[in-house]
Design an enzyme around this catalytic site. Sequence first.
Site, PDB file in Angstrom:
ATOM      1  N   ASP A 118       7.415  51.140   4.765  1.00  0.00           N
ATOM      2  CA  ASP A 118       6.552  52.269   5.158  1.00  0.00           C
ATOM      3  C   ASP A 118       6.902  52.959   6.179  1.00  0.00           C
ATOM      4  O   ASP A 118       6.120  53.069   6.959  1.00  0.00           O
ATOM      5  CB  ASP A 118       5.395  51.965   4.347  1.00  0.00           C
ATOM      6  CG  ASP A 118       4.596  53.611   4.607  1.00  0.00           C
ATOM      7  OD1 ASP A 118       5.107  54.138   4.131  1.00  0.00           O
ATOM      8  OD2 ASP A 118       3.409  53.526   4.308  1.00  0.00           O
ATOM      9  N   ASP A 178       1.147  48.467  10.720  1.00  0.00           N
ATOM     10  CA  ASP A 178       0.976  49.006   9.082  1.00  0.00           C
ATOM     11  C   ASP A 178       1.866  48.087   8.219  1.00  0.00           C
ATOM     12  O   ASP A 178       2.730  48.962   7.691  1.00  0.00           O
ATOM     13  CB  ASP A 178       0.327  50.120   8.514  1.00  0.00           C
ATOM     14  CG  ASP A 178      -0.115  50.482   7.653  1.00  0.00           C
ATOM     15  OD1 ASP A 178      -0.566  49.203   6.928  1.00  0.00           O
ATOM     16  OD2 ASP A 178      -0.505  51.517   7.042  1.00  0.00           O
TER      17      ASP A 178
END
Length: 331
Positions: A205, A222
């Site tokens: 991502d 993340d």
Amino acid sequence: MTAEAPHPYDSLTPEIILEAVEMYGTRCTGGLLALNSYENRVYRVDTEDGQPYVAKFYRPARWEEAAILEEHAFAQQLAEHEIPAVAPLAHQNGSTLSHHGGFRFAVFPWQPGRAPELNSREDRALLGRYLGRLHRLGAAEPFRHRARLGIEEFGHRSVRYLKEHDIVPEELRASFFTITEYLFPPIEAAFRAADDAAWIRLHGDCHLGNILWTGTGPHLVDFDDCLTGPAVQDLWMLLSGSREEMEPQLADVLSGYTEFMEFNSAELRLIEPLRTLRMLRYMAWLAERWDDPAFPRNFPWFNTQRYWEEQVLALKQQAAALDEPPLSWMA
């Protein structure tokens, strides 16, 4: 009037958050700031020693514990090789995943930084070098518990969910599902044409919101969506603008990337298919999470007529993009 069913995150109180962080041997001041995360709940927590921490409370029932631990292990491995990834801290018991108040959570060091702009060739090449190193390490061994990027999981399943749950307004259903049917044959053809691409461990991502830029360069944060897929999945979201603008951006990123990792040019034909799959998955993700009060509050436009009209148009434009030749790049 029937009361709405409680959501699991309703029980995540400030007291539970602070108690969880103090399990790591620090004392909190009570300073608490919710960060920009919807899939999980993520907070900056201030402590008496002046060192803030980030506490991430995983969405209940989303991941198996083994998949979360594999996310942590990957981030730690990157950090150990001096690839700037923000990895979770280990508890005194040695585990990076803890439990408190009915939640699974992890604690991370606070990483300051700004959103990257990638306006210069030097910055794009620098980020490319770090991603090349990340992928070189990612190719060294496989994930065993993380998702694998695929057309079924991200595309067909997303469309089925939208259809079966009557998410798309009735007057737009025919247009929406007709265009989605048209999208899959060229996506499948592109995946077949790139079937010699290596599938490796990825960030998964890697958009600019998951990159923090400091005086020494980028830091990746993340890894919640880390998965197995083609290298270009971590590269295409760094590109923006028209085709004429994206090609030199791509060349800059790959100039740094290929110092550490070979790049298979066949993967370039996957850029628009991957973009299309991400669009479909995003729509289904919003629909799947609509019972979470944070989603209607932060995405109030999702269930409006205008939103779905825009999606039909965007998918028609994407269908045209799928028919175009891939971006060019000369090694």
